[in-house]
Design a protein around this motif. Structure first.
Motif, PDB file in Angstrom:
ATOM      1  N   GLU A 138      41.546   2.517   1.737  1.00  0.00           N
ATOM      2  CA  GLU A 138      41.732   3.117   0.028  1.00  0.00           C
ATOM      3  C   GLU A 138      40.179   3.770  -0.113  1.00  0.00           C
ATOM      4  N   VAL A 139      39.210   3.407   0.279  1.00  0.00           N
ATOM      5  CA  VAL A 139      38.267   3.803  -0.191  1.00  0.00           C
ATOM      6  C   VAL A 139      37.994   5.264   0.957  1.00  0.00           C
ATOM      7  N   LEU A 140      38.201   5.330   2.630  1.00  0.00           N
ATOM      8  CA  LEU A 140      37.822   6.201   3.166  1.00  0.00           C
ATOM      9  C   LEU A 140      38.967   7.330   2.724  1.00  0.00           C
ATOM     10  N   ASP A 141      39.729   7.025   2.378  1.00  0.00           N
ATOM     11  CA  ASP A 141      40.936   8.251   2.145  1.00  0.00           C
ATOM     12  C   ASP A 141      40.482   8.690   0.499  1.00  0.00           C
ATOM     13  N   ALA A 142      39.626   7.965   0.269  1.00  0.00           N
ATOM     14  CA  ALA A 142      39.258   8.749  -1.512  1.00  0.00           C
ATOM     15  C   ALA A 142      38.157  10.026  -1.388  1.00  0.00           C
ATOM     16  N   GLY A 143      37.701   9.818   0.082  1.00  0.00           N
ATOM     17  CA  GLY A 143      36.626  11.305   0.170  1.00  0.00           C
ATOM     18  C   GLY A 143      36.000  12.185  -0.634  1.00  0.00           C
ATOM     19  N   PRO A 144      35.005  12.643  -0.510  1.00  0.00           N
ATOM     20  CA  PRO A 144      34.799  12.838   0.153  1.00  0.00           C
ATOM     21  C   PRO A 144      33.320  11.918   0.604  1.00  0.00           C
ATOM     22  N   LEU A 145      33.584  12.159   2.084  1.00  0.00           N
ATOM     23  CA  LEU A 145      32.465  11.839   2.866  1.00  0.00           C
ATOM     24  C   LEU A 145      31.119  11.827   2.487  1.00  0.00           C
ATOM     25  N   LEU A 146      29.709  11.289   1.295  1.00  0.00           N
ATOM     26  CA  LEU A 146      28.789  11.639   1.879  1.00  0.00           C
ATOM     27  C   LEU A 146      28.304  13.176   1.826  1.00  0.00           C
ATOM     28  N   GLY A 147      28.822  14.239   0.965  1.00  0.00           N
ATOM     29  CA  GLY A 147      28.458  15.155   1.292  1.00  0.00           C
ATOM     30  C   GLY A 147      28.886  16.581   1.783  1.00  0.00           C
ATOM     31  N   GLY A 148      27.712  16.824   2.889  1.00  0.00           N
ATOM     32  CA  GLY A 148      28.203  17.912   4.010  1.00  0.00           C
ATOM     33  C   GLY A 148      27.287  17.170   5.709  1.00  0.00           C
ATOM     34  N   ARG A 149      26.230  15.939   5.106  1.00  0.00           N
ATOM     35  CA  ARG A 149      25.742  15.112   6.455  1.00  0.00           C
ATOM     36  C   ARG A 149      26.732  14.248   7.302  1.00  0.00           C
ATOM     37  N   VAL A 150      26.741  15.455   8.484  1.00  0.00           N
ATOM     38  CA  VAL A 150      28.033  15.436   9.248  1.00  0.00           C
ATOM     39  C   VAL A 150      27.615  13.937   9.975  1.00  0.00           C
ATOM     40  N   TRP A 151      26.367  13.325  10.854  1.00  0.00           N
ATOM     41  CA  TRP A 151      26.315  12.013  11.442  1.00  0.00           C
ATOM     42  C   TRP A 151      26.065  10.942  10.602  1.00  0.00           C
ATOM     43  N   ALA A 152      25.615  11.055   9.455  1.00  0.00           N
ATOM     44  CA  ALA A 152      26.729   9.840   7.838  1.00  0.00           C
ATOM     45  C   ALA A 152      27.453   9.715   7.627  1.00  0.00           C
ATOM     46  N   ARG A 215      41.532   8.117  14.523  1.00  0.00           N
ATOM     47  CA  ARG A 215      40.798   7.790  13.922  1.00  0.00           C
ATOM     48  C   ARG A 215      40.260   8.471  12.690  1.00  0.00           C
ATOM     49  N   LEU A 216      39.786   8.874  13.074  1.00  0.00           N
ATOM     50  CA  LEU A 216      38.932  10.182  13.255  1.00  0.00           C
ATOM     51  C   LEU A 216      39.696  11.680  12.052  1.00  0.00           C
ATOM     52  N   GLU A 217      40.225  11.528  13.384  1.00  0.00           N
ATOM     53  CA  GLU A 217      41.140  12.955  12.436  1.00  0.00           C
ATOM     54  C   GLU A 217      42.391  11.862  11.340  1.00  0.00           C
ATOM     55  N   ARG A 218      42.107  11.010  11.188  1.00  0.00           N
ATOM     56  CA  ARG A 218      42.895  10.887   9.863  1.00  0.00           C
ATOM     57  C   ARG A 218      42.438  10.877   8.238  1.00  0.00           C
ATOM     58  N   TYR A 219      40.318  10.675   8.891  1.00  0.00           N
ATOM     59  CA  TYR A 219      40.044  10.880   7.950  1.00  0.00           C
ATOM     60  C   TYR A 219      39.061  11.822   7.225  1.00  0.00           C
ATOM     61  N   ASP A 220      38.509  12.618   8.721  1.00  0.00           N
ATOM     62  CA  ASP A 220      38.275  13.724   8.283  1.00  0.00           C
ATOM     63  C   ASP A 220      38.877  14.841   8.010  1.00  0.00           C
ATOM     64  N   THR A 221      39.542  15.311   6.930  1.00  0.00           N
ATOM     65  CA  THR A 221      40.753  15.949   7.148  1.00  0.00           C
ATOM     66  C   THR A 221      40.171  17.872   7.905  1.00  0.00           C
ATOM     67  N   ARG A 222      39.174  17.328   7.581  1.00  0.00           N
ATOM     68  CA  ARG A 222      38.266  19.021   8.275  1.00  0.00           C
ATOM     69  C   ARG A 222      37.948  19.202   9.793  1.00  0.00           C
ATOM     70  N   GLY A 223      38.089  18.310  10.057  1.00  0.00           N
ATOM     71  CA  GLY A 223      37.674  18.356  11.637  1.00  0.00           C
ATOM     72  C   GLY A 223      36.673  18.339  12.038  1.00  0.00           C
ATOM     73  N   GLY A 224      34.885  18.337  10.650  1.00  0.00           N
ATOM     74  CA  GLY A 224      33.901  18.797  11.505  1.00  0.00           C
ATOM     75  C   GLY A 224      33.999  17.487  12.301  1.00  0.00           C
ATOM     76  N   ILE A 225      33.749  16.190  11.541  1.00  0.00           N
ATOM     77  CA  ILE A 225      32.985  15.503  12.370  1.00  0.00           C
ATOM     78  C   ILE A 225      33.576  15.180  14.094  1.00  0.00           C
ATOM     79  N   ARG A 226      34.728  15.143  14.203  1.00  0.00           N
ATOM     80  CA  ARG A 226      35.439  15.054  15.189  1.00  0.00           C
ATOM     81  C   ARG A 226      35.272  16.354  16.683  1.00  0.00           C
ATOM     82  N   ASP A 227      34.798  17.261  15.996  1.00  0.00           N
ATOM     83  CA  ASP A 227      34.429  18.648  16.357  1.00  0.00           C
ATOM     84  C   ASP A 227      32.748  18.311  17.648  1.00  0.00           C
ATOM     85  N   PHE A 228      32.232  18.133  16.031  1.00  0.00           N
ATOM     86  CA  PHE A 228      30.773  17.785  16.131  1.00  0.00           C
ATOM     87  C   PHE A 228      30.704  16.743  17.196  1.00  0.00           C
ATOM     88  N   LEU A 229      31.174  15.423  17.055  1.00  0.00           N
ATOM     89  CA  LEU A 229      31.051  14.687  18.735  1.00  0.00           C
ATOM     90  C   LEU A 229      31.742  14.954  20.066  1.00  0.00           C
TER      91      LEU A 229
END
Length: 411
Positions: A138-152, A215-229
């Protein structure tokens, strides 16, 4: 100091089966578990009862998962200690009993706080561990995840104690140990024992990485974290991984290295047949066992159909015969019989790879069409009519028999 004899004024003879200084020893390894659990409960209780509990919980997903993972063991330990203390009449002021009661109290507090934070109040999870994992979702679904800091964000989504991450790291350790060492030209890339390890590690690593990317695709709806990694996973790790994303990148890099190296070895041994991705573990295990038992068949099953197993067996047997002639008449007869059995298994298979295998057999026959002509000077015009007759043959077994006849005639 000597222990007083029974019946000589000992204050523990009337209803207490164990002296207080021995009670902790009677807990065995449960004492350490309950001590660690008490510390975890206190920290998690403080997080869940704080005002900005979501922000704090995002930074402590590893703690939450650790509590959830050991919760069944903790519950069993608490019940065992409770039954034993009641049966043996342990005093309430002794350390082990105080520890048990303290853990019971903190467990109830954490359970109440977790269920209070869950959005679904009715029909909630049955156990505390399930409630904690549901709260994480639930916490991960709530987002946003720490703004725009991709690594965080990646650190937040990939706690180090994720079961899938641990499995990927275990497989990655095998790959790194086998393929990080330098290999001299002509030497084997890995031993038979290492081939068995790789056969177990490849499907484990693949399944774990798929789960982590999902897991990354589920919670990172914009795909930025997955693409970055995924952009960084091709880089060789330069330091010991510590955070969750670093562990993922380390495991993904060595998994790719292992796939490429294993595929290169198997393709060289199975030319002209190219093994499929799902076939690599089974082929590795078969390859390791064939060293001691050349007659071992490749068993059909989930990864191989009967015909496909025959095609792969035939390719391996033909490659062995093409590299070097077996030593001794018995060994040579056995090798050709093995190739014939494999061709019989593959009789129902069709496709480009089967046709490539037929071409390899035709070339085998043609190169042995004239015993007096060196291979480097061979041309189809110099072949004997019998050798040229195989050019139109389409049956795999007939081609194997022609190849065998040509090889034996040359000998």
């Amino acid at each position: 100091m000597e222990r007083p004899a029974p019946g000589v004024g000992s204050p523990y003879d009337g209803g207490v089966a164990t002296r207080p200084d021995d009670l902790r020893a009677r807990l065995e390894d449960r004492a350490d578990l309950l001590e660690a659990t008490r510390l975890r409960y206190r920290a998690l209780k403080g997080i869940l009862e704080s005002f900005f509990w979501k922000d704090r919980l995002r930074n402590h997903f590893e703690l939450l998962r650790e509590v959830a993972a050991v919760q069944p063991e903790v519950d069993a330990a608490l019940q065992a200690v409770k039954r034993r203390s009641e049966a043996e009449g342990w005093p309430r002021d002794t350390g082990p009993v105080k520890l048990m009661l303290d853990v019971f109290r903190l467990r109830e507090a954490v359970d109440r706080a977790a269920r209070r934070r869950l959005s679904a109040k009715d029909g909630g999870p049955d156990t505390l561990g399930e409630a904690l994992l549901l709260l994480e979702n639930e916490v991960l679904d709530a987002g946003p995840l720490l703004g725009g800091r991709v690594w965080a964000q990646a650190v937040e989504l990939l706690p180090r104690n994720l079961p899938e991450l641990r499995a990927a790291c275990a497989a990655g350790e095998v790959f790194e140990r086998v393929f990080k060492r330098p290999v001299s030209e002509g030497a084997q890339s890995f031993t038979e024992d290492e081939a068995r390890e790789l056969a177990r590690a490849l499907p484990l690593g693949a399944a774990s990485l798929v789960a982590l990317w999902e897991r990354l695709e589920r919670y990172d709806t914009r795909g930025g974290i997955r693409d970055f990694l995924q952009r960084r996973m091709r880089r060789a790790p330069m330091r010991v991984p510590r955070s969750g994303p670093e562990l993922l990148l380390h495991a993904a890099f060595w998994h790719d290295v292992a796939r490429v190296r294993v595929r290169a070895v198997l393709e060289a041994e199975l030319t002209p047949v190219v093994p499929r991705e799902s076939e690599l573990p089974g082929l590795l295990s078969w390859r390791a066992e064939r060293t001691a038992r050349p007659e071992l068949r490749l068993e059909s099953g989930d990864a191989f159909s009967e015909g496909r197993a025959g095609v792969l067996e035939a390719a391996a047997a033909l490659a062995d015969l093409s590299r070097a002639r077996p030593s001794g008449a018995w060994s040579e007869e056995t090798a050709w019989a093995r190739l014939e059995r494999a061709a019989h298994r593959a009789r129902s298979e069709e496709g480009p790879e089967v046709e490539a295998l037929r071409d390899a057999l035709r070339l085998f026959v043609l190169l042995r069409g004239r015993t007096s002509t060196p291979a480097r000077l061979f041309s189809p015009e110099r072949a004997t009519p019998a050798a040229l007759g195989v050019g139109t043959a389409g049956d795999l077994l007939a081609l194997v028999q022609a190849a065998r006849h040509a090889a034996l005639r040359q000998g």
